[in-house]
Design a protein around this motif. Structure first.
Motif, PDB file in Angstrom:
ATOM      1  N   ALA A 199       0.900  -0.915  -0.021  1.00  0.00           N
ATOM      2  CA  ALA A 199       0.215   0.336  -0.201  1.00  0.00           C
ATOM      3  C   ALA A 199       1.173   1.607  -0.069  1.00  0.00           C
ATOM      4  N   ALA A 200       2.051   1.208   1.088  1.00  0.00           N
ATOM      5  CA  ALA A 200       2.797   2.030   0.894  1.00  0.00           C
ATOM      6  C   ALA A 200       3.222   2.608  -0.554  1.00  0.00           C
ATOM      7  N   PHE A 201       4.011   1.565  -1.239  1.00  0.00           N
ATOM      8  CA  PHE A 201       4.007   1.848  -2.365  1.00  0.00           C
ATOM      9  C   PHE A 201       3.372   1.959  -3.138  1.00  0.00           C
ATOM     10  N   GLU A 202       2.180   1.522  -3.536  1.00  0.00           N
ATOM     11  CA  GLU A 202       1.122   2.167  -4.558  1.00  0.00           C
ATOM     12  C   GLU A 202       0.604   3.661  -3.878  1.00  0.00           C
ATOM     13  N   GLY A 203       0.659   4.183  -2.966  1.00  0.00           N
ATOM     14  CA  GLY A 203       0.174   5.340  -2.621  1.00  0.00           C
ATOM     15  C   GLY A 203      -0.955   5.897  -2.587  1.00  0.00           C
ATOM     16  N   ASN A 204      -0.918   7.450  -2.932  1.00  0.00           N
ATOM     17  CA  ASN A 204      -1.911   8.063  -2.569  1.00  0.00           C
ATOM     18  C   ASN A 204      -1.670   9.525  -3.952  1.00  0.00           C
ATOM     19  N   LEU A 205      -2.761   9.653  -4.621  1.00  0.00           N
ATOM     20  CA  LEU A 205      -2.927  10.822  -4.830  1.00  0.00           C
ATOM     21  C   LEU A 205      -3.367  11.750  -3.945  1.00  0.00           C
ATOM     22  N   HIS A 206      -3.123  12.829  -4.229  1.00  0.00           N
ATOM     23  CA  HIS A 206      -3.752  13.765  -2.810  1.00  0.00           C
ATOM     24  C   HIS A 206      -3.461  15.071  -3.558  1.00  0.00           C
ATOM     25  N   PRO A 207      -3.873  15.855  -2.597  1.00  0.00           N
ATOM     26  CA  PRO A 207      -4.324  17.809  -3.186  1.00  0.00           C
ATOM     27  C   PRO A 207      -2.475  18.117  -3.609  1.00  0.00           C
ATOM     28  N   LEU A 208      -2.469  18.831  -4.575  1.00  0.00           N
ATOM     29  CA  LEU A 208      -1.258  19.313  -4.517  1.00  0.00           C
ATOM     30  C   LEU A 208      -1.599  20.850  -3.856  1.00  0.00           C
ATOM     31  N   VAL A 209      -2.057  21.451  -3.775  1.00  0.00           N
ATOM     32  CA  VAL A 209      -2.680  22.420  -3.070  1.00  0.00           C
ATOM     33  C   VAL A 209      -3.685  21.870  -1.794  1.00  0.00           C
ATOM     34  N   ARG A 210      -2.645  21.846  -0.641  1.00  0.00           N
ATOM     35  CA  ARG A 210      -4.263  21.403  -0.311  1.00  0.00           C
ATOM     36  C   ARG A 210      -4.864  22.471   1.241  1.00  0.00           C
ATOM     37  N   THR A 211      -5.685  22.287   2.134  1.00  0.00           N
ATOM     38  CA  THR A 211      -6.256  23.397   2.727  1.00  0.00           C
ATOM     39  C   THR A 211      -6.482  22.857   3.996  1.00  0.00           C
ATOM     40  N   HIS A 212      -6.031  23.495   4.762  1.00  0.00           N
ATOM     41  CA  HIS A 212      -5.319  23.141   6.836  1.00  0.00           C
ATOM     42  C   HIS A 212      -7.288  23.129   7.177  1.00  0.00           C
ATOM     43  N   PRO A 213      -7.597  21.893   7.564  1.00  0.00           N
ATOM     44  CA  PRO A 213      -8.946  21.552   8.346  1.00  0.00           C
ATOM     45  C   PRO A 213      -9.363  23.148   9.563  1.00  0.00           C
ATOM     46  N   ILE A 214      -8.458  22.894   9.937  1.00  0.00           N
ATOM     47  CA  ILE A 214      -8.500  24.062  11.069  1.00  0.00           C
ATOM     48  C   ILE A 214      -8.678  25.553  10.718  1.00  0.00           C
ATOM     49  N   THR A 215      -7.494  25.768  10.315  1.00  0.00           N
ATOM     50  CA  THR A 215      -6.928  27.267   9.738  1.00  0.00           C
ATOM     51  C   THR A 215      -7.238  27.233   8.435  1.00  0.00           C
ATOM     52  N   GLY A 216      -8.099  26.786   7.643  1.00  0.00           N
ATOM     53  CA  GLY A 216      -7.982  27.151   6.243  1.00  0.00           C
ATOM     54  C   GLY A 216      -6.924  27.573   5.273  1.00  0.00           C
ATOM     55  N   GLU A 217      -5.828  27.614   6.045  1.00  0.00           N
ATOM     56  CA  GLU A 217      -4.459  28.248   5.108  1.00  0.00           C
ATOM     57  C   GLU A 217      -4.396  26.773   3.372  1.00  0.00           C
ATOM     58  N   ARG A 218      -4.006  27.457   2.934  1.00  0.00           N
ATOM     59  CA  ARG A 218      -3.521  26.723   1.505  1.00  0.00           C
ATOM     60  C   ARG A 218      -1.931  25.925   1.743  1.00  0.00           C
ATOM     61  N   ALA A 219      -1.784  25.065   1.418  1.00  0.00           N
ATOM     62  CA  ALA A 219      -0.271  25.335   1.075  1.00  0.00           C
ATOM     63  C   ALA A 219       0.059  23.853   0.013  1.00  0.00           C
ATOM     64  N   LEU A 220       1.467  23.507  -0.661  1.00  0.00           N
ATOM     65  CA  LEU A 220       1.138  23.141  -0.777  1.00  0.00           C
ATOM     66  C   LEU A 220       1.867  21.477  -0.669  1.00  0.00           C
ATOM     67  N   TYR A 221       1.965  20.668  -1.006  1.00  0.00           N
ATOM     68  CA  TYR A 221       2.188  19.131  -1.338  1.00  0.00           C
ATOM     69  C   TYR A 221       2.607  18.731  -1.617  1.00  0.00           C
ATOM     70  N   VAL A 222       3.706  18.462  -1.452  1.00  0.00           N
ATOM     71  CA  VAL A 222       5.007  18.343  -2.602  1.00  0.00           C
ATOM     72  C   VAL A 222       6.087  18.008  -2.168  1.00  0.00           C
ATOM     73  N   ASP A 223       6.905  16.836  -2.299  1.00  0.00           N
ATOM     74  CA  ASP A 223       8.129  16.663  -1.728  1.00  0.00           C
ATOM     75  C   ASP A 223       9.000  16.428  -3.067  1.00  0.00           C
ATOM     76  N   GLU A 224      10.388  16.233  -1.994  1.00  0.00           N
ATOM     77  CA  GLU A 224      11.609  15.324  -2.609  1.00  0.00           C
ATOM     78  C   GLU A 224      11.833  13.614  -2.674  1.00  0.00           C
ATOM     79  N   VAL A 225      11.560  13.641  -1.682  1.00  0.00           N
ATOM     80  CA  VAL A 225      11.384  12.377  -1.015  1.00  0.00           C
ATOM     81  C   VAL A 225       9.818  11.617  -1.914  1.00  0.00           C
ATOM     82  N   TYR A 226       8.826  11.980  -1.574  1.00  0.00           N
ATOM     83  CA  TYR A 226       7.815  11.246  -1.617  1.00  0.00           C
ATOM     84  C   TYR A 226       7.169  10.915  -2.991  1.00  0.00           C
TER      85      TYR A 226
END
Ligand code: SIN
Length: 299
Positions: A199-226
């Motif tokens: 499952a970890a290798f298969e992974g998941n599709l997540h929004p590249l720009v995600r919204t913080h569930p508490i503050t509503g702030e948008r953030a980039l969700y992307v990195d060099e490892v995963y």
């Protein structure tokens, strides 16, 4: 590779709010703050609520001179909710949610646990919200942790770039990291069942720009490892975007850095920050313990 380099200006606001039960001192313009005047092992509910508010605001907060056991660490974590799955390490005896991260003085390795820029376990359906890391033994110098504010990085992109990125889904997988880890230590995902590993290798599709569930702030969700791709794009198309965004997020202006001493505890919000463990202290021992708290499906 082209890199956007910026200096802090008016968009940056890492100032502390005034609290009644804790004192907060920012450590950099972009993010990060030290919390003073309390012990995590004996926080009142009111002080904990303020600490949590400061964590969402500063993305990473830390406390020094803490007297804390594994039991205290676990109990403090539980105040944030349920513990997350940790496929990389096994908890210590009697405290299965407290995971040791120990590098011995004579260990030499090209890649350490966490030594690339990443957010914790984004390949999961519900990646960890908060990670809590405690230091027991630290090198006299080196072994710092560095964080980058991916919400600020999003805000500092042009409106056209923000609009282009908002509908995209990023493919997060443990595949590439496992390959690197296995090459250097042969230990990646050693504690995961076959099912979890797949499952970890298969992974998941997540929004590249995600919204913080508490503050509503948008953030980039992307990195060099995963981040291994963008849904609907060819590798050759997605690769430069992922590389650009990771470099953009991790430019020095968006970061803060912690020099550890024994008895510290730091926590960060994986929804709005990337982090990296510096692999620069060969010859010294570093003993840390980590808990991760389950988050929500990114939206
Ligand atoms: C991690 O990536 O959680 C480890 C950070 C560190 O050891 O500094």
């Amino acid at each position: 590779m082209f890199e956007v380099r910026l200096s802090p200006h008016g968009e940056f606001d890492n100032s502390a709010r005034a609290y009644d039960h804790i004192t907060v001192e920012p450590i950099a313009a972009a993010m990060g703050a030290e919390i003073k005047g309390v012990q995590v092992a004996s926080l009142s509910d009111a002080a904990f609520a303020e600490l949590r508010d400061a964590l969402w605001r500063h993305k990473m907060v830390f406390l020094s001179d803490q007297t804390i056991t594994h039991a205290d660490h676990e109990a403090f974590g539980a105040r944030f909710g349920d513990f997350a799955v940790d496929a990389y390490t096994q908890g210590v005896e009697g405290h299965r949610n407290v995971h040791p991260l120990i590098k011995e003085a004579d260990t030499r390795s090209k890649a350490l646990f966490g030594s690339g820029w990443h957010t914790d376990s984004p390949f999961l359906d519900e990646p960890p919200s908060v990670t809590i890391l405690r230091s027991v033994e630290t090198p006299p110098y080196g072994g710092d942790t560095v964080w980058a504010n991916s919400a600020l990085a999003y805000r500092m992109l042009s409106p056209a770039m923000q609009e282009m990125l908002r509908p995209l889904k990023v493919h997060m997988s443990a595949r590439a990291n496992a390959w690197t880890q296995e090459k250097v230590s042969g230990k990646a995902l050693a504690f995961a069942s076959d099912e979890r590993r797949c499952a970890a290798f298969e992974g998941n599709l997540h929004p590249l720009v995600r919204t913080h569930p508490i503050t509503g702030e948008r953030a980039l969700y992307v990195d060099e490892v995963y981040a291994i791709g963008i849904d609907g794009m060819a590798f050759e198309e997605s690769r430069p975007i992922i590389q650009f965004l990771t470099r953009h997020i991790t430019q020095h202006a968006f970061t803060c850095r912690l020099r550890w001493k024994p008895g510290m505890i730091a926590m960060w919000d994986n929804r709005t920050a990337l982090h990296l463990a510096a692999n620069d202290y060969d010859g010294f021992r570093r003993e840390m313990y980590r808990t991760t708290m389950v988050g929500e499906r990114p939206a």
